[in-house]
Design a protein around this motif. Structure first.
Motif, PDB file in Angstrom:
ATOM      1  N   TRP A 441       0.763  -1.071  -0.080  1.00 60.03           N
ATOM      2  CA  TRP A 441       0.039   0.042  -0.092  1.00 60.03           C
ATOM      3  C   TRP A 441       0.929   1.227  -0.008  1.00 60.03           C
ATOM      4  CZ3 TRP A 441      -4.788   0.380  -0.785  1.00 60.03           C
ATOM      5  CH2 TRP A 441      -5.905  -0.683  -0.870  1.00 60.03           C
ATOM      6  N   SER A 442       2.003   1.202   0.908  1.00 58.32           N
ATOM      7  CA  SER A 442       2.807   2.452   0.896  1.00 58.32           C
ATOM      8  C   SER A 442       3.662   2.717  -0.353  1.00 58.32           C
ATOM      9  CB  SER A 442       3.770   2.189   2.095  1.00 58.32           C
ATOM     10  OG  SER A 442       4.501   3.395   2.235  1.00 58.32           O
ATOM     11  N   TYR A 443       3.871   1.723  -0.893  1.00 58.12           N
ATOM     12  CA  TYR A 443       4.783   1.962  -2.253  1.00 58.12           C
ATOM     13  C   TYR A 443       3.855   2.224  -3.489  1.00 58.12           C
ATOM     14  CZ  TYR A 443       7.905   1.732  -6.101  1.00 58.12           C
ATOM     15  OH  TYR A 443       8.711   1.719  -7.105  1.00 58.12           O
ATOM     16  N   TYR A 444       2.944   1.533  -3.626  1.00 64.15           N
ATOM     17  CA  TYR A 444       2.146   1.778  -4.901  1.00 64.15           C
ATOM     18  C   TYR A 444       0.985   2.837  -4.655  1.00 64.15           C
ATOM     19  CZ  TYR A 444       4.028  -2.213  -7.283  1.00 64.15           C
ATOM     20  OH  TYR A 444       4.932  -3.241  -7.614  1.00 64.15           O
ATOM     21  N   LEU A 445       0.489   3.163  -3.905  1.00 68.96           N
ATOM     22  CA  LEU A 445      -0.467   4.446  -3.660  1.00 68.96           C
ATOM     23  C   LEU A 445       0.206   5.798  -3.406  1.00 68.96           C
ATOM     24  CD1 LEU A 445      -3.303   2.713  -1.475  1.00 68.96           C
ATOM     25  CD2 LEU A 445      -2.856   2.862  -4.059  1.00 68.96           C
ATOM     26  N   ARG A 446       1.074   5.782  -3.470  1.00 66.83           N
ATOM     27  CA  ARG A 446       1.995   7.158  -3.760  1.00 66.83           C
ATOM     28  C   ARG A 446       1.468   7.994  -4.812  1.00 66.83           C
ATOM     29  NH1 ARG A 446       7.672   6.618  -4.871  1.00 66.83           N
ATOM     30  NH2 ARG A 446       7.018   4.534  -5.668  1.00 66.83           N
ATOM     31  N   THR A 448       2.927  10.548  -6.340  1.00 64.85           N
ATOM     32  CA  THR A 448       3.823  10.531  -7.397  1.00 64.85           C
ATOM     33  C   THR A 448       3.882   9.125  -8.274  1.00 64.85           C
ATOM     34  OG1 THR A 448       5.551   9.994  -5.775  1.00 64.85           O
ATOM     35  CG2 THR A 448       5.258  12.242  -6.014  1.00 64.85           C
ATOM     36  N   TYR A 449       3.809   8.263  -7.723  1.00 69.16           N
ATOM     37  CA  TYR A 449       4.045   6.900  -8.152  1.00 69.16           C
ATOM     38  C   TYR A 449       2.758   6.898  -9.594  1.00 69.16           C
ATOM     39  CZ  TYR A 449       4.283   1.980  -9.566  1.00 69.16           C
ATOM     40  OH  TYR A 449       4.331   0.918 -10.321  1.00 69.16           O
ATOM     41  N   ILE A 450       1.503   7.199  -8.673  1.00 70.87           N
ATOM     42  CA  ILE A 450       0.217   6.874  -9.584  1.00 70.87           C
ATOM     43  C   ILE A 450       0.380   7.850 -10.915  1.00 70.87           C
ATOM     44  CG2 ILE A 450      -2.355   7.222  -9.538  1.00 70.87           C
ATOM     45  CD1 ILE A 450      -2.188   6.383  -6.809  1.00 70.87           C
ATOM     46  N   CYS A 451       0.709   8.855 -10.546  1.00 71.35           N
ATOM     47  CA  CYS A 451       0.952   9.886 -11.907  1.00 71.35           C
ATOM     48  C   CYS A 451       2.013   9.506 -12.837  1.00 71.35           C
ATOM     49  CB  CYS A 451       1.268  11.487 -11.188  1.00 71.35           C
ATOM     50  SG  CYS A 451      -0.117  12.150 -10.406  1.00 71.35           S
ATOM     51  N   SER A 452       2.861   9.053 -12.310  1.00 73.76           N
ATOM     52  CA  SER A 452       4.010   8.794 -13.203  1.00 73.76           C
ATOM     53  C   SER A 452       3.669   7.393 -14.095  1.00 73.76           C
ATOM     54  CB  SER A 452       5.416   8.164 -12.528  1.00 73.76           C
ATOM     55  OG  SER A 452       5.214   7.068 -11.960  1.00 73.76           O
TER      56      SER A 452
END
Length: 473
Positions: A441-446, A448-452
């Motif tokens: 959850w912590s990695y994939y729901l950032r 910045t990650y979602i936008c990228s």
């Protein structure tokens, strides 16, 4: 194409006359298995070791059928009904028998062996589990014999004779005594024919990122290295298949079955740089509509190599990230700091290749603080796909920090059984599960990650990633 394919189908081992013995090879169901510390992705990948065995047997005149239960979704009783009438049946506990992460919950496999054994007298067991603990697997399965190590030559010999004393690389019971024959020498990969893809349900295989029209290729079999700890029985020097043979297999799979995606299986694909460059040159020259993935180590890639791999169709590279510490490596060491690893992954992304990084959580050191440190490292490296796994110290692999054979180590594991999976550390099993869950959850729901991913990914790729993400939660 026909001439090229035909040239590869030569008698593999001399001395055997064709016969009409009927042989069945079975890859059991694993889809309803779950790792005890959390979920894992259940791949529908071709059972490459069985496809190799089938090709060898067919060249010697045997009638061969291969049932991939994982792909065809059959029950043990359905497999047993299909097994009626076969002279000998070979069932594997690990569909790619040198792969380094076999399931330790083998109940689906045992159920299949029991059902098939009720209708066929001669049932043989292959795979990493029997290689590791042949006597225990003999007791669990009641098999005629356990095949230890690489199966291709041994399976052929077992079909040629009923005198088990003459067959290297097996363990069996004779008049109440367990006998382990001489270990077989490592196989020369140049001698292998094209895998028997025609016996597989090729339309059913898929890669979790690359998609459908998928298969596996094997360009090498690695020995012991920093990130590869093969089971006893598979240990040998690294062996590589001639590039011409690998290209012939690819051509056959693309031309005959419409394969568009593939994974070159093995932990250190780029370990032989010159061989990879030669393979890439061959793929570039042939200009297939074909994309592929591989696994390697960050220190085994460079800009020139990545550029050539990209041109040859490489779309995804898997890396195992050592998150143990970030000390400055000693002079002459090939180890890398996290900053150097970060730079390597950035170079992969710059060329338009996606990355998938496995971040291993040390079972002895697993705490909330340790996971937060690993998450900070993951965010810095920022791979396209991040996987967080508890390091499972398989018995017989010589895993650092857990020497010796660990099966049956009383009190050191949460679970019980012939192949123990969850070692005790600082956390309880439920705490360990929650720790892994929070990491995803912590990695994939950032944001910045979602936008990228929205900017770089297409709809099909994002849909696959969403499905992959859900399997781990």
């Amino acid at each position: 194409m026909q001439a090229e394919v035909a040239a590869s189908w030569k008698p593999w081992l001399p001395g055997a006359s064709p016969n009409i013995m009927k042989i069945l090879l079975v890859n059991p169901q694993q889809i309803y298995s779950r790792r005890k510390w959390g979920r894992s992705y259940h791949r529908i990948w071709p059972p490459l070791c069985l496809a190799n065995c089938a090709a060898v047997l067919e060249q010697q005149g045997y009638e061969v059928k291969l049932i991939d239960v994982q792909a065809e979704d059959l029950s043990p009783d359905e497999v047993a009904r299909k097994a009626v009438g076969f002279n000998k049946v070979f069932i594997t506990s690990t569909s790619v028998d040198r792969w380094y992460c076999p399931y330790l919950d083998i109940q689906p496999f045992l159920s299949t062996v029991k059902s098939v054994g009720s209708v066929v007298e001669q049932v043989f067991v292959l795979g990493a589990h029997g290689t590791l603990n042949p006597k225990e697997m003999l007791n669990l399965t009641g098999a005629r014999a356990i095949v230890r190590g690489e199966p291709e030559e041994t399976v052929l010999d077992l079909c040629r004779t009923d005198n088990l004393l003459k067959v290297k690389g097996i363990t069996f019971r004779e008049e109440g005594e367990v006998i382990s024959n001489e270990t077989r020498r490592p196989l020369d990969l140049a001698s292998l024919p094209i895998p028997a893809f025609h016996l597989l349900a090729m339309e059913k295989y898929r890669h979790e990122v690359l998609g459908l029209n998928f298969t596996l290729f094997e360009a090498s079999r690695e020995g012991v290295s920093r990130y590869a700890f093969p089971f006893d029985g598979y240990r040998s020097r690294t062996r590589r298949k001639p590039v011409e043979n690998t290209l012939r297999e690819i051509h056959y799979a693309v031309a005959k079955f419409g394969i568009k995606t593939a994974y070159f299986i093995g932990p250190e694909f780029t370990g032989a740089r010159d061989q990879v460059l030669k393979l890439c040159d061959g793929l570039i020259q042939r200009d297939y509509d074909f994309h592929w993935a591989c696994q390697t180590r960050p220190e085994l890639i460079d800009k020139e190599l990545l550029q050539k791999m990209k041109r040859a169709g490489c779309r995804l590279i898997y890396f195992v990230i050592d998150a143990g510490n970030d000390k400055v490596p000693e002079a002459g060491s090939r180890e890398m700091t996290s900053r150097q690893i970060e730079d390597k992954i950035k170079s992969v992304h710059t060329l338009g290749i996606e990355s998938a990084c496995f971040f291993m959580v040390d079972f002895l050191k697993a705490t909330g603080e340790e996971m937060e440190r690993i998450l900070r490292l993951a965010r810095r490296i920022n791979p396209t796909y991040a996987f967080f796994h508890v390091t499972v110290p398989y018995s017989g692999t010589g895993f650092p920090g857990f020497p010796g054979r660990i099966n049956g180590s009383s009190g050191r594991f949460f679970d019980e059984g012939p192949f123990l999976e969850i070692p005790r550390g600082h956390l309880t099993l439920e705490e360990l599960k929650r720790l892994i869950h929070r990491a995803y959850w912590s990695y994939y729901l950032r944001p910045t990650y979602i936008c990228s991913r929205l900017i770089r990914g297409n709809l099909q790729s994002l849909t696959r990633q969403l499905h992959l993400f859900r399997t781990f939660l």
